[in-house]
Motif scaffolding. Structure first.
Motif, PDB file in Angstrom:
ATOM      1  N   GLY A  95      48.889  70.217  41.770  1.00 56.54           N
ATOM      2  CA  GLY A  95      47.620  69.625  41.381  1.00 56.54           C
ATOM      3  C   GLY A  95      47.089  68.715  42.477  1.00 56.54           C
ATOM      4  O   GLY A  95      47.561  68.720  43.609  1.00 56.54           O
ATOM      5  N   LEU A  96      46.075  67.932  42.124  1.00 57.67           N
ATOM      6  CA  LEU A  96      45.525  66.973  43.078  1.00 57.67           C
ATOM      7  C   LEU A  96      46.571  65.923  43.392  1.00 57.67           C
ATOM      8  O   LEU A  96      47.296  65.484  42.511  1.00 57.67           O
ATOM      9  CB  LEU A  96      44.279  66.296  42.494  1.00 57.67           C
ATOM     10  N   LYS A  97      46.621  65.520  44.657  1.00 57.27           N
ATOM     11  CA  LYS A  97      47.612  64.527  45.075  1.00 57.27           C
ATOM     12  C   LYS A  97      46.896  63.309  45.636  1.00 57.27           C
ATOM     13  O   LYS A  97      45.923  63.423  46.370  1.00 57.27           O
ATOM     14  CB  LYS A  97      48.560  65.120  46.107  1.00 57.27           C
ATOM     15  N   PHE A  98      47.394  62.145  45.244  1.00 58.47           N
ATOM     16  CA  PHE A  98      46.866  60.871  45.703  1.00 58.47           C
ATOM     17  C   PHE A  98      48.035  60.049  46.214  1.00 58.47           C
ATOM     18  O   PHE A  98      49.160  60.201  45.743  1.00 58.47           O
ATOM     19  CB  PHE A  98      46.186  60.109  44.554  1.00 58.47           C
ATOM     20  N   TYR A  99      47.762  59.143  47.175  1.00 58.09           N
ATOM     21  CA  TYR A  99      48.822  58.310  47.734  1.00 58.09           C
ATOM     22  C   TYR A  99      48.312  56.879  47.815  1.00 58.09           C
ATOM     23  O   TYR A  99      47.273  56.613  48.413  1.00 58.09           O
ATOM     24  CB  TYR A  99      49.201  58.832  49.131  1.00 58.09           C
ATOM     25  N   ALA A 100      49.052  55.958  47.181  1.00 55.03           N
ATOM     26  CA  ALA A 100      48.676  54.545  47.203  1.00 55.03           C
ATOM     27  C   ALA A 100      49.919  53.679  47.117  1.00 55.03           C
ATOM     28  O   ALA A 100      50.822  53.946  46.308  1.00 55.03           O
ATOM     29  CB  ALA A 100      47.742  54.225  46.033  1.00 55.03           C
ATOM     30  N   ARG A 101      50.002  52.657  47.957  1.00 54.46           N
ATOM     31  CA  ARG A 101      51.102  51.688  47.960  1.00 54.46           C
ATOM     32  C   ARG A 101      52.470  52.343  48.010  1.00 54.46           C
ATOM     33  O   ARG A 101      53.410  51.948  47.331  1.00 54.46           O
ATOM     34  CB  ARG A 101      51.016  50.769  46.751  1.00 54.46           C
ATOM     35  N   GLY A 102      52.592  53.395  48.783  1.00 56.57           N
ATOM     36  CA  GLY A 102      53.866  54.074  48.939  1.00 56.57           C
ATOM     37  C   GLY A 102      54.240  54.983  47.777  1.00 56.57           C
ATOM     38  O   GLY A 102      55.366  55.448  47.692  1.00 56.57           O
ATOM     39  N   ILE A 103      53.297  55.229  46.882  1.00 57.99           N
ATOM     40  CA  ILE A 103      53.560  56.068  45.709  1.00 57.99           C
ATOM     41  C   ILE A 103      52.701  57.325  45.794  1.00 57.99           C
ATOM     42  O   ILE A 103      51.496  57.241  46.010  1.00 57.99           O
ATOM     43  CB  ILE A 103      53.252  55.311  44.397  1.00 57.99           C
ATOM     44  N   LEU A 104      53.328  58.475  45.621  1.00 58.52           N
ATOM     45  CA  LEU A 104      52.621  59.749  45.564  1.00 58.52           C
ATOM     46  C   LEU A 104      52.287  60.049  44.107  1.00 58.52           C
ATOM     47  O   LEU A 104      53.175  60.044  43.247  1.00 58.52           O
ATOM     48  CB  LEU A 104      53.494  60.871  46.140  1.00 58.52           C
ATOM     49  N   PHE A 105      51.020  60.284  43.843  1.00 55.80           N
ATOM     50  CA  PHE A 105      50.568  60.652  42.502  1.00 55.80           C
ATOM     51  C   PHE A 105      50.170  62.108  42.519  1.00 55.80           C
ATOM     52  O   PHE A 105      49.374  62.532  43.355  1.00 55.80           O
ATOM     53  CB  PHE A 105      49.348  59.805  42.091  1.00 55.80           C
ATOM     54  N   LYS A 106      50.738  62.871  41.597  1.00 60.37           N
ATOM     55  CA  LYS A 106      50.355  64.268  41.431  1.00 60.37           C
ATOM     56  C   LYS A 106      49.629  64.359  40.104  1.00 60.37           C
ATOM     57  O   LYS A 106      50.191  64.086  39.051  1.00 60.37           O
ATOM     58  CB  LYS A 106      51.590  65.161  41.454  1.00 60.37           C
ATOM     59  N   PHE A 107      48.362  64.708  40.170  1.00 53.62           N
ATOM     60  CA  PHE A 107      47.513  64.752  38.992  1.00 53.62           C
ATOM     61  C   PHE A 107      47.614  66.138  38.376  1.00 53.62           C
ATOM     62  O   PHE A 107      47.111  67.113  38.934  1.00 53.62           O
ATOM     63  CB  PHE A 107      46.076  64.404  39.392  1.00 53.62           C
ATOM     64  N   ALA A 108      48.271  66.251  37.248  1.00 48.24           N
ATOM     65  CA  ALA A 108      48.607  67.539  36.649  1.00 48.24           C
ATOM     66  C   ALA A 108      47.408  68.172  35.940  1.00 48.24           C
ATOM     67  O   ALA A 108      47.245  68.081  34.735  1.00 48.24           O
ATOM     68  CB  ALA A 108      49.774  67.384  35.667  1.00 48.24           C
ATOM     69  N   LEU A 109      46.557  68.801  36.731  1.00 47.49           N
ATOM     70  CA  LEU A 109      45.461  69.613  36.219  1.00 47.49           C
ATOM     71  C   LEU A 109      45.552  70.981  36.876  1.00 47.49           C
ATOM     72  O   LEU A 109      45.956  71.095  38.028  1.00 47.49           O
ATOM     73  CB  LEU A 109      44.095  68.995  36.558  1.00 47.49           C
ATOM     74  N   ASP A 110      45.168  71.983  36.143  1.00 48.46           N
ATOM     75  CA  ASP A 110      45.205  73.349  36.679  1.00 48.46           C
ATOM     76  C   ASP A 110      43.887  73.649  37.390  1.00 48.46           C
ATOM     77  O   ASP A 110      43.157  74.549  37.005  1.00 48.46           O
ATOM     78  CB  ASP A 110      45.464  74.334  35.542  1.00 48.46           C
ATOM     79  N   HIS A 111      43.597  72.900  38.451  1.00 40.66           N
ATOM     80  CA  HIS A 111      42.324  73.040  39.141  1.00 40.66           C
ATOM     81  C   HIS A 111      42.232  74.313  39.985  1.00 40.66           C
ATOM     82  O   HIS A 111      41.165  74.665  40.448  1.00 40.66           O
ATOM     83  CB  HIS A 111      42.026  71.791  39.986  1.00 40.66           C
ATOM     84  N   ARG A 112      43.327  75.026  40.159  1.00 37.77           N
ATOM     85  CA  ARG A 112      43.327  76.294  40.908  1.00 37.77           C
ATOM     86  C   ARG A 112      43.647  77.488  40.003  1.00 37.77           C
ATOM     87  O   ARG A 112      43.898  78.580  40.474  1.00 37.77           O
ATOM     88  CB  ARG A 112      44.353  76.247  42.043  1.00 37.77           C
ATOM     89  N   ASP A 113      43.685  77.270  38.694  1.00 36.99           N
ATOM     90  CA  ASP A 113      43.961  78.309  37.698  1.00 36.99           C
ATOM     91  C   ASP A 113      45.267  79.055  37.981  1.00 36.99           C
ATOM     92  O   ASP A 113      45.340  80.273  37.944  1.00 36.99           O
ATOM     93  CB  ASP A 113      42.785  79.285  37.599  1.00 36.99           C
ATOM     94  N   LEU A 114      46.319  78.272  38.258  1.00 32.80           N
ATOM     95  CA  LEU A 114      47.638  78.854  38.512  1.00 32.80           C
ATOM     96  C   LEU A 114      48.474  78.980  37.245  1.00 32.80           C
ATOM     97  O   LEU A 114      49.380  79.799  37.172  1.00 32.80           O
ATOM     98  CB  LEU A 114      48.408  77.983  39.518  1.00 32.80           C
ATOM     99  N   TYR A 115      48.191  78.140  36.252  1.00 34.04           N
ATOM    100  CA  TYR A 115      49.058  78.029  35.079  1.00 34.04           C
ATOM    101  C   TYR A 115      48.405  78.485  33.780  1.00 34.04           C
ATOM    102  O   TYR A 115      49.024  78.418  32.732  1.00 34.04           O
ATOM    103  CB  TYR A 115      49.529  76.578  34.913  1.00 34.04           C
ATOM    104  N   GLY A 116      47.170  78.891  33.824  1.00 32.81           N
ATOM    105  CA  GLY A 116      46.507  79.304  32.599  1.00 32.81           C
ATOM    106  C   GLY A 116      46.019  78.133  31.760  1.00 32.81           C
ATOM    107  O   GLY A 116      45.910  78.241  30.548  1.00 32.81           O
ATOM    108  N   GLY A 117      45.774  77.013  32.395  1.00 33.14           N
ATOM    109  CA  GLY A 117      45.218  75.863  31.684  1.00 33.14           C
ATOM    110  C   GLY A 117      45.935  74.567  32.000  1.00 33.14           C
ATOM    111  O   GLY A 117      47.065  74.560  32.506  1.00 33.14           O
TER     112      GLY A 117
END
Length: 130
Positions: free
Chosen positions: A71-93
């Motif tokens: 999913g979308l990835k964000f990085y702040a204060r040494g923390i990696l955030f992975k935003f669990a959305l199927d924005h590329r239609d890989l998982y069927g929702g």
């Protein structure tokens, strides 16, 4: 807060007979609580600004972190955030994307429970449901 990962790695897990066992576990507990607190704070910012254009976001998506399945990835204060959305239609929702993220967390927890080696280090990880 210093990099949570660096602080986590620097805490050596004590031997069972170590007389400072409780102090080490207290330090680890404090670090984990602080990590979750900061993670929730930044996750709220990411979620609340989701609909904004990238140039207006406080924490911008990181394209150079690679991969598309997380999913979308964000990085702040040494923390990696992975935003669990199927924005590329890989998982069927999005529901399935959230399930995949939950399985990543379960896998890491299983690895931590099985690992009896001081050489194996795993990152701090939390699932924030906001």
């Amino acid at each position: 807060m210093a990099s949570a990962s660096a602080s986590f790695r620097s805490l050596a897990l004590p031997k069972p007979m170590d007389r400072h066992l409780m102090n080490s576990w207290d330090e680890l507990s404090k670090l984990a609580k602080e990590f979750v607190y900061v993670s929730r704070l930044y996750a709220r910012i990411i979620v609340n600004e989701l609909r904004l254009p990238a140039h207006l976001k406080t924490i911008r998506p990181e394209k150079q972190l690679g991969g598309i399945a997380g999913g979308l990835k964000f990085y702040a204060r040494g923390i990696l955030f992975k935003f669990a959305l199927d924005h590329r239609d890989l998982y069927g929702g999005d529901d399935n994307a959230v399930r995949v993220a939950a399985h990543e967390l379960k896998g890491l927890m299983s690895l931590n429970h099985c690992a009896q080696s001081e050489e194996l280090r795993t990152p701090l990880m939390a699932m924030i449901d906001y």
